[in-house]
Design a protein around this motif. Structure first.
Motif, PDB file in Angstrom:
ATOM      1  N   LYS A  34      -1.189 -12.752   8.176  1.00 15.29           N
ATOM      2  CA  LYS A  34       0.094 -12.169   7.750  1.00 15.29           C
ATOM      3  C   LYS A  34       0.078 -10.641   7.759  1.00 15.29           C
ATOM      4  CE  LYS A  34       1.943 -16.211   6.520  1.00 15.29           C
ATOM      5  NZ  LYS A  34       3.152 -16.794   7.105  1.00 15.29           N
ATOM      6  N   SER A  35      -0.726 -10.041   8.625  1.00 19.08           N
ATOM      7  CA  SER A  35      -0.788  -8.582   8.715  1.00 19.08           C
ATOM      8  C   SER A  35       0.238  -8.076   9.722  1.00 19.08           C
ATOM      9  CB  SER A  35      -2.187  -8.127   9.128  1.00 19.08           C
ATOM     10  OG  SER A  35      -3.158  -8.578   8.200  1.00 19.08           O
ATOM     11  N   GLU A  36       0.704  -6.847   9.511  1.00 20.14           N
ATOM     12  CA  GLU A  36       1.662  -6.209  10.413  1.00 20.14           C
ATOM     13  C   GLU A  36       0.976  -5.027  11.104  1.00 20.14           C
ATOM     14  OE1 GLU A  36       5.156  -5.056   8.374  1.00 20.14           O
ATOM     15  OE2 GLU A  36       5.496  -7.021   7.450  1.00 20.14           O
ATOM     16  N   TYR A  87       2.115  -2.749  -4.101  1.00 23.04           N
ATOM     17  CA  TYR A  87       2.561  -4.123  -4.302  1.00 23.04           C
ATOM     18  C   TYR A  87       3.876  -4.321  -3.560  1.00 23.04           C
ATOM     19  CZ  TYR A  87      -0.789  -5.961  -7.690  1.00 23.04           C
ATOM     20  OH  TYR A  87      -1.915  -6.452  -8.280  1.00 23.04           O
ATOM     21  N   ASP A  88       3.949  -5.400  -2.801  1.00 22.82           N
ATOM     22  CA  ASP A  88       5.156  -5.689  -2.021  1.00 22.82           C
ATOM     23  C   ASP A  88       5.464  -7.180  -2.109  1.00 22.82           C
ATOM     24  OD1 ASP A  88       7.330  -5.306  -0.398  1.00 22.82           O
ATOM     25  OD2 ASP A  88       6.247  -4.055   1.034  1.00 22.82           O
ATOM     26  N   VAL A  89       6.555  -7.593  -1.472  1.00 22.61           N
ATOM     27  CA  VAL A  89       7.042  -8.975  -1.564  1.00 22.61           C
ATOM     28  C   VAL A  89       5.983  -9.947  -1.032  1.00 22.61           C
ATOM     29  CG1 VAL A  89       8.870 -10.555  -0.870  1.00 22.61           C
ATOM     30  CG2 VAL A  89       9.396  -8.163  -1.326  1.00 22.61           C
ATOM     31  N   PHE A  90       5.840 -11.047  -1.720  1.00 19.43           N
ATOM     32  CA  PHE A  90       4.873 -12.089  -1.370  1.00 19.43           C
ATOM     33  C   PHE A  90       5.132 -12.605   0.050  1.00 19.43           C
ATOM     34  CE2 PHE A  90       3.667 -16.670  -1.550  1.00 19.43           C
ATOM     35  CZ  PHE A  90       2.299 -16.488  -1.726  1.00 19.43           C
ATOM     36  N   LYS A  91       4.067 -12.705   0.844  1.00 20.43           N
ATOM     37  CA  LYS A  91       4.178 -13.041   2.257  1.00 20.43           C
ATOM     38  C   LYS A  91       4.190 -14.542   2.548  1.00 20.43           C
ATOM     39  CE  LYS A  91       4.203  -9.476   5.177  1.00 20.43           C
ATOM     40  NZ  LYS A  91       4.990  -9.400   6.409  1.00 20.43           N
ATOM     41  N   LEU A 150       5.380 -10.475  -6.307  1.00 23.29           N
ATOM     42  CA  LEU A 150       4.763  -9.398  -5.551  1.00 23.29           C
ATOM     43  C   LEU A 150       3.266  -9.628  -5.422  1.00 23.29           C
ATOM     44  CD1 LEU A 150       6.515  -6.334  -7.260  1.00 23.29           C
ATOM     45  CD2 LEU A 150       7.309  -7.630  -5.274  1.00 23.29           C
ATOM     46  N   GLU A 151       2.690  -9.116  -4.340  1.00 19.16           N
ATOM     47  CA  GLU A 151       1.256  -9.198  -4.135  1.00 19.16           C
ATOM     48  C   GLU A 151       0.740  -7.863  -3.604  1.00 19.16           C
ATOM     49  OE1 GLU A 151      -0.241 -11.643  -0.993  1.00 19.16           O
ATOM     50  OE2 GLU A 151       1.628 -11.534   0.143  1.00 19.16           O
ATOM     51  N   PRO A 152      -0.541  -7.565  -3.778  1.00 21.90           N
ATOM     52  CA  PRO A 152      -1.077  -6.275  -3.318  1.00 21.90           C
ATOM     53  C   PRO A 152      -1.235  -6.225  -1.803  1.00 21.90           C
ATOM     54  CG  PRO A 152      -2.823  -7.619  -4.265  1.00 21.90           C
ATOM     55  CD  PRO A 152      -1.541  -8.360  -4.498  1.00 21.90           C
ATOM     56  N   PHE A 153      -0.905  -5.065  -1.245  1.00 21.97           N
ATOM     57  CA  PHE A 153      -1.073  -4.819   0.182  1.00 21.97           C
ATOM     58  C   PHE A 153      -2.044  -3.659   0.389  1.00 21.97           C
ATOM     59  CE2 PHE A 153       2.562  -7.481   0.455  1.00 21.97           C
ATOM     60  CZ  PHE A 153       2.623  -7.955   1.763  1.00 21.97           C
ATOM     61  N   GLU A 154      -2.732  -3.686   1.519  1.00 21.90           N
ATOM     62  CA  GLU A 154      -3.686  -2.637   1.846  1.00 21.90           C
ATOM     63  C   GLU A 154      -3.401  -2.091   3.243  1.00 21.90           C
ATOM     64  OE1 GLU A 154      -7.766  -3.631   1.216  1.00 21.90           O
ATOM     65  OE2 GLU A 154      -7.318  -5.000  -0.433  1.00 21.90           O
ATOM     66  N   PHE A 208      -3.089  -1.523  10.361  1.00 17.72           N
ATOM     67  CA  PHE A 208      -2.328  -2.678   9.878  1.00 17.72           C
ATOM     68  C   PHE A 208      -1.888  -2.447   8.439  1.00 17.72           C
ATOM     69  CE2 PHE A 208      -5.054  -4.449  13.167  1.00 17.72           C
ATOM     70  CZ  PHE A 208      -4.226  -5.329  13.823  1.00 17.72           C
ATOM     71  N   LYS A 209      -0.817  -3.122   8.058  1.00 22.40           N
ATOM     72  CA  LYS A 209      -0.459  -3.319   6.666  1.00 22.40           C
ATOM     73  C   LYS A 209      -0.690  -4.795   6.367  1.00 22.40           C
ATOM     74  CE  LYS A 209       3.341  -3.132   3.340  1.00 22.40           C
ATOM     75  NZ  LYS A 209       4.801  -2.917   3.155  1.00 22.40           N
ATOM     76  N   SER A 210      -1.645  -5.073   5.488  1.00 23.83           N
ATOM     77  CA  SER A 210      -2.094  -6.460   5.313  1.00 23.83           C
ATOM     78  C   SER A 210      -2.138  -6.828   3.842  1.00 23.83           C
ATOM     79  CB  SER A 210      -3.485  -6.630   5.929  1.00 23.83           C
ATOM     80  OG  SER A 210      -4.001  -7.913   5.674  1.00 23.83           O
ATOM     81  N   PRO A 211      -1.740  -8.084   3.493  1.00 25.21           N
ATOM     82  CA  PRO A 211      -1.924  -8.553   2.108  1.00 25.21           C
ATOM     83  C   PRO A 211      -3.411  -8.686   1.788  1.00 25.21           C
ATOM     84  CG  PRO A 211      -1.153 -10.337   3.520  1.00 25.21           C
ATOM     85  CD  PRO A 211      -1.079  -9.084   4.341  1.00 25.21           C
ATOM     86  N   SER A 212      -3.777  -8.296   0.583  1.00 27.01           N
ATOM     87  CA  SER A 212      -5.195  -8.292   0.199  1.00 27.01           C
ATOM     88  C   SER A 212      -5.816  -9.678   0.259  1.00 27.01           C
ATOM     89  CB  SER A 212      -5.353  -7.724  -1.221  1.00 27.01           C
ATOM     90  OG  SER A 212      -4.916  -6.384  -1.274  1.00 27.01           O
TER      91      SER A 212
END
Length: 400
Positions: free
Chosen positions: A226-228, A275-279, A200-204, A244-248
């Protein structure tokens, strides 16, 4: 004879300025004992040995130290001291790490000492030893709840955690102004592993307000990180709001690029989501760097001829060394260049053979921009006078 444990006896010491506060290591408070290195198990045994009483107690501090010694004695490393040491200069080391014994005669293990292989080590700062750096970082971690401090087994490299690269940049800049010399690696985020073994990795959640003409460039950049895109709506008066939902880790170093893409008119707000699944891997810097091959002062003639290779980071007469990054390459690979090469002089004159040397202004980056720019195999050398980018391995044959 001992130490008074009564608060009425300790309070006047603070009021009279003899000690700063109750956490002073000279006082028998829990905070003071912790800073002194006394273990909680030793305090427990010490209190049980005293028993309960209503009378004023003068505690035999030697007994507490004896309890603590029994606990830490087996795991403590014995170091030796040399009176009136002599300075020795060692050259041609096979590596920048040395194994030194913990004791000159008794086999008590070895410790690893990392040699600062920078050419400018100790020349621009007053505080360069790992002990001074460690003490300063521990002090920062005590007064700043957002800063975490960890170290490796040999206590010669340290890992600092904080709330984003901006806070770490403020700490590094503060230490720089205090006279420290340090090497800083690229910032990275903290990963987690869940119960199922998934990384898992942090998302913002990132909220961006930009002019409509710049929205496509911002969306393209965020997609590469890798942002949505969760929502896009018009804010009126030519403005667009993007959510956006983006990995930190994808946002490290994006602030400066964002200001460039929006001509300084965009507003970016970010807040931790979860924290969500690694992108997966995120492509970093697209271009390689120009690396100096020799040590000395840069020559304007050499910089002029190298301008077609990329963007320079240094001015003429800047002192460089092997492995130092002096510019950004036009292509995606690193290129070693000689910035010391001067013009060959002859005693034959010919009209029209000379060229006027016109240099483009070098790119000057701030501390935060350098922290975001460097790759995993690079370091940022921070001194009170200069900021330099360099490779972790200075010698070219070690990097291959």
């Amino acid at each position: 004879e001992g130490m008074p444990v009564s608060k009425s006896a300790l309070k006047p010491l603070i009021e009279n300025g003899k000690v700063p506060w109750y956490d002073d290591p000279r006082l028998p408070t829990l905070e003071g004992l912790r800073r002194r290195g006394i273990r909680p198990e030793a305090v427990k045994k010490f209190v049980l040995s005293l028993g309960l009483t209503k009378n004023d107690t003068v505690s035999p501090f030697a007994s507490l130290e004896a309890f603590n010694k029994k606990i830490i004695d087996s795991e403590s490393v014995r170091l030796h001291m040399i009176r009136n040491p002599k300075e020795l200069k060692v050259t041609n080391l096979p590596s920048n790490e040395l194994q030194l014994p913990n004791h000159p005669t008794i086999n008590l293990g070895k410790r690893t000492v990392t040699v600062n292989d920078s050419v400018f080590a100790g020349t621009e700062g007053k505080k360069v030893t790992s002990n001074l750096i460690r003490t300063r970082l521990l002090a920062e971690a005590e007064i700043n709840v957002a800063v975490t401090f960890t170290e490796n087994e040999t206590k010669d490299s340290f890992e600092i955690g904080g709330r984003g690269e901006l806070q770490l940049g403020v700490l590094i800049e503060t230490m720089r102004r205090e006279g420290f010399e340090i090497n800083v690696s690229r910032p990275r985020v903290l990963f987690k592993i869940d119960d199922k073994g998934t990384k898992l990795e942090p998302f913002e959640e990132v909220i961006i307000d930009v002019d409509e003409e710049f929205s496509s460039a911002v969306i393209d950049s965020m997609n590469q990180r890798k942002s949505e895109l969760k929502e896009m709506k018009s804010g009126g008066k030519g403005k667009t709001r993007l959510i956006f939902k983006s990995p930190s880790r994808g946002l490290i170093g994006y602030q400066n690029q964002f200001l460039t893409e929006t001509r300084g008119t965009g507003v970016l707000n970010r807040v931790f989501d979860k924290y969500d699944v690694f992108k997966g891997a995120i492509k970093g810097r697209r271009n390689g760097v120009l690396i100096a091959t020799d040590q000395g002062s840069a020559v304007a003639f050499a910089l002029f001829n190298l301008q077609s290779r990329g963007i320079m980071f240094i001015d003429p007469k800047t002192y460089v060394y092997k492995g130092m990054i002096v510019g950004e390459h036009n292509r995606d690979n690193d290129l070693e260049v000689n910035v010391l090469k001067g013009k060959k002089l002859t005693n034959i004159r010919a009209s029209g053979s000379d060229q006027a040397i016109i240099l483009s202004p070098p790119r000057k980056m701030t501390l935060e921009q350098m922290m975001a720019y460097m790759a995993e195999d690079e370091l940022l050398e921070v001194t009170p006078k200069n900021l330099r980018l360099r490779k972790k391995l200075l010698l070219s044959h070690l990097r291959k």
